[in-house]
Design a protein around this motif. Structure first.
Motif, PDB file in Angstrom:
ATOM      1  N   SER A 174       0.828  -1.210   0.000  1.00  0.00           N
ATOM      2  CA  SER A 174       0.000   0.000   0.000  1.00  0.00           C
ATOM      3  C   SER A 174       0.860   1.257   0.000  1.00  0.00           C
ATOM      4  CB  SER A 174      -0.926   0.025   1.214  1.00  0.00           C
ATOM      5  OG  SER A 174      -1.790  -1.078   1.205  1.00  0.00           O
ATOM      6  N   ALA A 175       1.886   1.274   0.819  1.00  0.00           N
ATOM      7  CA  ALA A 175       2.773   2.441   0.878  1.00  0.00           C
ATOM      8  C   ALA A 175       3.554   2.584  -0.432  1.00  0.00           C
ATOM      9  CB  ALA A 175       3.733   2.321   2.056  1.00  0.00           C
ATOM     10  N   GLY A 176       3.977   1.468  -0.987  1.00  0.00           N
ATOM     11  CA  GLY A 176       4.699   1.523  -2.256  1.00  0.00           C
ATOM     12  C   GLY A 176       3.837   2.045  -3.386  1.00  0.00           C
ATOM     13  N   THR A 177       2.593   1.627  -3.424  1.00  0.00           N
ATOM     14  CA  THR A 177       1.667   2.113  -4.443  1.00  0.00           C
ATOM     15  C   THR A 177       1.420   3.602  -4.265  1.00  0.00           C
ATOM     16  OG1 THR A 177       0.604  -0.044  -4.553  1.00  0.00           O
ATOM     17  CG2 THR A 177      -0.632   1.813  -5.434  1.00  0.00           C
ATOM     18  N   GLY A 178       1.226   4.015  -3.022  1.00  0.00           N
ATOM     19  CA  GLY A 178       1.014   5.442  -2.758  1.00  0.00           C
ATOM     20  C   GLY A 178       2.228   6.273  -3.122  1.00  0.00           C
ATOM     21  N   ALA A 179       3.418   5.761  -2.841  1.00  0.00           N
ATOM     22  CA  ALA A 179       4.643   6.494  -3.176  1.00  0.00           C
ATOM     23  C   ALA A 179       4.785   6.613  -4.689  1.00  0.00           C
ATOM     24  CB  ALA A 179       5.852   5.790  -2.575  1.00  0.00           C
ATOM     25  N   ALA A 180       4.412   5.570  -5.419  1.00  0.00           N
ATOM     26  CA  ALA A 180       4.500   5.614  -6.880  1.00  0.00           C
ATOM     27  C   ALA A 180       3.530   6.641  -7.456  1.00  0.00           C
ATOM     28  CB  ALA A 180       4.218   4.235  -7.462  1.00  0.00           C
ATOM     29  N   LEU A 181       2.409   6.822  -6.786  1.00  0.00           N
ATOM     30  CA  LEU A 181       1.426   7.804  -7.247  1.00  0.00           C
ATOM     31  C   LEU A 181       1.724   9.207  -6.726  1.00  0.00           C
ATOM     32  CD1 LEU A 181      -1.824   5.681  -6.831  1.00  0.00           C
ATOM     33  CD2 LEU A 181      -0.599   6.198  -8.940  1.00  0.00           C
ATOM     34  N   GLY A 182       2.689   9.327  -5.845  1.00  0.00           N
ATOM     35  CA  GLY A 182       3.102  10.653  -5.382  1.00  0.00           C
ATOM     36  C   GLY A 182       2.618  11.049  -4.008  1.00  0.00           C
TER      37      GLY A 182
END
Length: 68
Positions: free
Chosen positions: A29-37
Protein backbone atom coordinates in the motif's frame (compact mmCIF):
# COMPACT_ATOMS: atom_id res chain seq x y z
CA UNK A 1 0.65 -33.51 21.45
CA UNK A 2 -1.45 -32.33 24.36
CA UNK A 3 -4.12 -29.64 24.04
CA UNK A 4 -2.14 -26.87 25.73
CA UNK A 5 0.90 -27.41 23.50
CA UNK A 6 -1.32 -27.46 20.42
CA UNK A 7 -2.94 -24.12 21.27
CA UNK A 8 0.39 -22.47 22.06
CA UNK A 9 1.75 -23.58 18.70
CA UNK A 10 -1.45 -22.54 16.93
CA UNK A 11 -1.49 -19.05 18.47
CA UNK A 12 2.18 -18.51 17.67
CA UNK A 13 1.77 -19.68 14.06
CA UNK A 14 -1.43 -17.65 13.53
CA UNK A 15 0.12 -14.48 14.93
CA UNK A 16 3.26 -14.90 12.83
CA UNK A 17 1.13 -15.32 9.70
CA UNK A 18 -0.93 -12.29 10.63
CA UNK A 19 2.12 -10.08 11.23
CA UNK A 20 3.69 -11.15 7.92
CA UNK A 21 0.43 -10.46 6.09
CA UNK A 22 0.14 -7.04 7.71
CA UNK A 23 3.72 -6.14 6.77
CA UNK A 24 3.22 -7.25 3.17
CA UNK A 25 0.00 -5.27 2.87
CA UNK A 26 1.52 -2.16 4.43
CA UNK A 27 4.54 -2.29 2.13
CA UNK A 28 2.39 -2.81 -0.96
CA UNK A 29 0.00 0.00 0.00
CA UNK A 30 2.77 2.44 0.88
CA UNK A 31 4.70 1.52 -2.26
CA UNK A 32 1.67 2.11 -4.44
CA UNK A 33 1.01 5.44 -2.76
CA UNK A 34 4.64 6.49 -3.18
CA UNK A 35 4.50 5.61 -6.88
CA UNK A 36 1.43 7.80 -7.25
CA UNK A 37 3.10 10.65 -5.38
CA UNK A 38 1.25 10.63 -2.07
CA UNK A 39 1.02 8.02 0.69
CA UNK A 40 -2.27 7.96 2.58
CA UNK A 41 -1.12 6.55 5.92
CA UNK A 42 -4.65 6.10 7.23
CA UNK A 43 -5.35 3.83 4.25
CA UNK A 44 -2.05 1.98 4.72
CA UNK A 45 -2.70 1.30 8.41
CA UNK A 46 -6.36 0.41 8.01
CA UNK A 47 -5.73 -1.96 5.11
CA UNK A 48 -2.86 -3.63 7.00
CA UNK A 49 -5.05 -4.05 10.10
CA UNK A 50 -7.89 -5.53 8.04
CA UNK A 51 -5.48 -7.92 6.30
CA UNK A 52 -4.16 -9.04 9.70
CA UNK A 53 -7.66 -9.67 11.01
CA UNK A 54 -8.62 -11.63 7.90
CA UNK A 55 -5.44 -13.68 8.23
CA UNK A 56 -6.36 -14.62 11.80
CA UNK A 57 -9.88 -15.56 10.75
CA UNK A 58 -8.52 -17.65 7.89
CA UNK A 59 -6.22 -19.43 10.33
CA UNK A 60 -9.28 -20.77 12.16
CA UNK A 61 -9.82 -23.09 9.18
CA UNK A 62 -6.47 -24.69 9.94
CA UNK A 63 -2.75 -24.14 9.80
CA UNK A 64 -0.47 -26.61 8.05
CA UNK A 65 2.37 -25.59 10.40
CA UNK A 66 0.48 -27.01 13.37
CA UNK A 67 -0.22 -30.72 13.33
CA UNK A 68 -3.42 -31.98 14.90
Amino acid sequence: MNRQTYWKKWIKAALMRSVRTMAQTALASAGTGAALGQVNWVFVCSSAALAGLLSLLTSVAGLPEVEA
